[in-house]
Motif scaffolding. Sequence first.
Motif, mmCIF file in Angstrom:
data_model
loop_
_atom_site.group_PDB
_atom_site.id
_atom_site.type_symbol
_atom_site.label_atom_id
_atom_site.label_comp_id
_atom_site.label_asym_id
_atom_site.label_seq_id
_atom_site.Cartn_x
_atom_site.Cartn_y
_atom_site.Cartn_z
ATOM 1 N N ASP A 21 0.409 -1.480 0.123
ATOM 2 C CA ASP A 21 0.093 0.374 0.111
ATOM 3 C C ASP A 21 0.951 1.824 0.225
ATOM 4 O O ASP A 21 0.703 2.044 -0.748
ATOM 5 C CB ASP A 21 -1.261 -0.163 1.265
ATOM 6 C CG ASP A 21 -2.165 -1.163 1.105
ATOM 7 O OD1 ASP A 21 -2.769 -1.765 -0.001
ATOM 8 O OD2 ASP A 21 -2.019 -1.428 2.360
ATOM 9 N N THR A 24 2.639 1.936 -3.518
ATOM 10 C CA THR A 24 2.213 2.315 -4.593
ATOM 11 C C THR A 24 1.687 3.379 -4.274
ATOM 12 O O THR A 24 1.427 4.303 -5.252
ATOM 13 C CB THR A 24 0.358 1.788 -4.231
ATOM 14 O OG1 THR A 24 0.727 0.006 -4.359
ATOM 15 C CG2 THR A 24 -0.492 1.939 -5.272
ATOM 16 N N ASP A 25 1.206 3.867 -3.212
ATOM 17 C CA ASP A 25 1.172 5.496 -2.763
ATOM 18 C C ASP A 25 2.294 6.504 -2.517
ATOM 19 O O ASP A 25 1.795 7.866 -3.191
ATOM 20 C CB ASP A 25 0.289 5.112 -1.160
ATOM 21 C CG ASP A 25 -0.725 4.753 -0.842
ATOM 22 O OD1 ASP A 25 -1.841 3.925 -2.082
ATOM 23 O OD2 ASP A 25 -1.795 5.087 0.499
ATOM 24 N N ASN A 28 2.747 6.887 -6.613
ATOM 25 C CA ASN A 28 1.728 7.412 -7.464
ATOM 26 C C ASN A 28 1.363 8.634 -7.233
ATOM 27 O O ASN A 28 1.726 9.613 -7.779
ATOM 28 C CB ASN A 28 0.277 6.972 -7.260
ATOM 29 C CG ASN A 28 -0.381 6.071 -8.454
ATOM 30 O OD1 ASN A 28 0.309 5.300 -9.008
ATOM 31 N ND2 ASN A 28 -1.081 4.735 -7.094
ATOM 32 N N PRO A 38 0.585 5.826 -13.425
ATOM 33 C CA PRO A 38 -0.461 5.531 -12.415
ATOM 34 C C PRO A 38 0.097 3.885 -11.746
ATOM 35 O O PRO A 38 0.382 3.090 -13.143
ATOM 36 C CB PRO A 38 -1.450 5.575 -12.608
ATOM 37 C CG PRO A 38 -1.437 5.126 -14.097
ATOM 38 C CD PRO A 38 -0.278 6.254 -14.880
ATOM 39 N N THR A 40 -0.745 -0.320 -9.887
ATOM 40 C CA THR A 40 -1.383 -0.357 -8.613
ATOM 41 C C THR A 40 -0.387 -1.677 -8.074
ATOM 42 O O THR A 40 0.365 -1.565 -8.225
ATOM 43 C CB THR A 40 -2.243 -1.378 -9.834
ATOM 44 O OG1 THR A 40 -2.119 -2.662 -10.384
ATOM 45 C CG2 THR A 40 -3.298 -1.161 -10.705
ATOM 46 N N ARG A 41 -0.778 -2.003 -6.964
ATOM 47 C CA ARG A 41 -0.337 -2.825 -6.502
ATOM 48 C C ARG A 41 -0.056 -4.005 -6.847
ATOM 49 O O ARG A 41 1.043 -4.408 -6.371
ATOM 50 C CB ARG A 41 -1.209 -3.112 -4.935
ATOM 51 C CG ARG A 41 -1.472 -2.722 -3.532
ATOM 52 C CD ARG A 41 -2.626 -2.853 -2.613
ATOM 53 N NE ARG A 41 -2.180 -3.321 -2.268
ATOM 54 C CZ ARG A 41 -2.799 -4.435 -1.459
ATOM 55 N NH1 ARG A 41 -3.697 -5.394 -1.683
ATOM 56 N NH2 ARG A 41 -1.937 -4.851 -0.093
ATOM 57 N N GLU A 42 -1.236 -4.320 -7.542
ATOM 58 C CA GLU A 42 -0.030 -5.569 -8.756
ATOM 59 C C GLU A 42 0.972 -5.411 -9.445
ATOM 60 O O GLU A 42 1.665 -6.278 -9.555
ATOM 61 C CB GLU A 42 -1.750 -6.176 -9.171
ATOM 62 C CG GLU A 42 -3.020 -6.660 -8.463
ATOM 63 C CD GLU A 42 -1.975 -7.620 -7.457
ATOM 64 O OE1 GLU A 42 -1.329 -8.333 -7.762
ATOM 65 O OE2 GLU A 42 -2.354 -7.293 -5.849
ATOM 66 N N ASP A 43 1.065 -4.243 -9.763
ATOM 67 C CA ASP A 43 2.426 -3.633 -10.392
ATOM 68 C C ASP A 43 3.479 -4.070 -9.943
ATOM 69 O O ASP A 43 4.587 -4.152 -10.435
ATOM 70 C CB ASP A 43 2.238 -2.336 -10.958
ATOM 71 C CG ASP A 43 1.487 -1.740 -11.969
ATOM 72 O OD1 ASP A 43 0.874 -2.778 -12.694
ATOM 73 O OD2 ASP A 43 0.171 -0.709 -11.888
#
Length: 178
Positions: A21, A24-25, A28, A38, A40-43
């Motif tokens: 998390d 990701t934050d 981003n 951008p 995501t967590r999956e990236d």
Amino acid sequence: MSLTFTLDPAVTPDLRDGILDMWTDVSNRGGAVGFVPPVTREDIRPELVRHFVAMAEGRCRLLVGHDEAGEVAATAFFTFNTHRLMAHWVWLYTVMVHPRHQGKGYGRDLLSAAEGSARTFDGIDAIRLTCRGGLGLERFYGSCGYKEVGRIPDAIRVAPGDDRDDVIMLLPLGRAAV
């Protein structure tokens, strides 16, 4: 309030998710931690898994800072050199503070905790890190005692037509000769 730092914490689902998390934050919000928004967590997950594998193999160690609520608020990964002529210094990677905590001095606290941790590692005389030019990060690291020791122009391609310098920083630990 200050962070509570732990070196080599147990990798639990809460820790994994907290790092995902935060990473990701941070990414981003434009943080220079290996990704460009951008994401995501999956990236990010495959890169975090690589870090965890390196930890399991003893090639990497994790320093994590938790806030007063017990949530992941900061991280830094140490990676050890395998080349016998460079085993006396360690890399510091993925240095980040969650955006909700930026501006509170936690970045300095994280780097101070990283220095303290590195001083406990056998045979380590310095910490080396790289940062993306164009964001003022080298000034921040410089204010924490790191010295710029190299720069590779345009080594990081953030986007087509947006190349940044790869800035190499070093913090000697000042160990006395024995």
